[in-house]
Design an enzyme around this catalytic site. Structure first.
Site, short mmCIF file in Angstrom:
data_model
loop_
_atom_site.label_atom_id
_atom_site.label_comp_id
_atom_site.label_asym_id
_atom_site.label_seq_id
_atom_site.Cartn_x
_atom_site.Cartn_y
_atom_site.Cartn_z
N HIS A 1 0.75 -1.10 -0.13
CA HIS A 1 -0.05 0.21 -0.04
C HIS A 1 0.78 1.17 0.15
CE1 HIS A 1 -3.31 -2.79 1.05
NE2 HIS A 1 -3.92 -1.86 0.76
N LYS B 1 -0.22 4.72 4.69
CA LYS B 1 -1.09 3.63 5.37
C LYS B 1 -0.55 3.30 6.75
CE LYS B 1 -3.72 -0.53 4.90
NZ LYS B 1 -4.93 0.20 5.27
#
Length: 271
Positions: free
Chosen positions: A157, A161
């Site tokens: 990600h 995140k």
């Protein structure tokens, strides 16, 4: 039938803005409330403008109790503490609560489950059709292959995140565990580092990568003797999660109280 009246929690965030845009594109739903954290500098701003749309007259507020009067549902992709606070109010109001928040603890999940005798909750680590189909396939493959095939889940990600493994990775891990008929908590292997020894048979491994602007990449690897099976999904835009959340809200509207998942919404529970 009148439009379903929805509140977006965390309306000033990336997912909140995507949800606002998705509502504007979807028939049968209307944005009636935009929730933001107390003290946020975005309070009072127009949700439409924040989402890159024309002004819609819905101002960001920190008062969910007032916003939820007359609402039919809330779309919640926030942080665990905010979601747990929202759960109680949504349950009191008897409105649909779609939860896409990740990083929830076992105690958080217990709180959510405790209100589902009076609340309609749809909760999933990922709201996209593709990921939930991937989870269904993962369960089937794990069920079909014996313990000679090691299961590893790799996710990547964007650099901002804050939780790992991702909610989607855990969703896939639960699917693999269900296929093997084991408890994920007892078979999860995370964060290997240093001299770890040989891999334990039956473990479900997780690896988390962070960098750049990656929306979400997930792979489930079944590594056996002399062969390897890989199932993968790559999210190209978070709008897939927003539209999935809207599908969940519309599906749940009018359902009996209970805790549902995207597998239920998509008819994949028995796949």
């Amino acid at each position: 039938m009148s439009d379903m009246r929805l509140i977006v929690a965390g309306a000033g965030g990336r997912m909140g803005r995507a949800l606002t845009r998705a509502i504007s594109e979807t028939k049968g739903v209307v944005l009636t409330g935009a929730l933001e954290a107390p003290g946020s500098e975005l309070l009072g701003q127009d949700a439409g403008v924040l989402a890159g749309l024309p002004a819609n007259g819905v101002k960001l507020s920190a008062d969910l109790w007032t916003l939820s009067a007359g609402a039919d549902g809330i779309l919640d992709f926030t942080v665990p503490a905010a979601t747990i606070a929202n759960v109680a109010i949504a349950a009191q109001r008897g409105i649909v609560h779609v939860i896409g928040t990740t990083g929830l603890s076992s105690s958080d999940n217990a709180v959510i489950k405790s209100v589902t005798d009076q609340a309609i909750v749809v909760k999933s680590g990922n709201m996209s059709l593709g990921v939930n189909l991937l989870a269904a396939l993962t369960r089937r493959v794990a069920q079909s292959l014996d313990a000679g095939f090691d299961i590893e889940i790799v996710e990547m990600h964007h650099r901002a995140k804050i939780d790992a493994p991702s909610g989607t990775a855990l969703l896939l891990g639960e699917a693999a565990a269900a296929g093997r008929k084991v408890d994920l908590d007892d078979h999860s292997a995370r964060g290997r580092d240093g001299v770890t020894g040989a891999r334990k048979t039956g473990d479900i491994g997780f690896a988390s990568l962070r960098g750049g602007t990656v929306t979400g990449d997930h792979s489930v690897i079944f590594a056996g003797p002399y062969e390897r099976i890989e199932l993968a999904h790559k999210a190209e835009d978070r709008m897939i999660f927003a539209h999935g959340a809207l599908k969940a809200a519309q599906w749940a509207h009018g359902k009996s109280p209970g805790l549902y998942s995207m597998m239920d919404v998509l008819g994949l529970a028995e796949f």
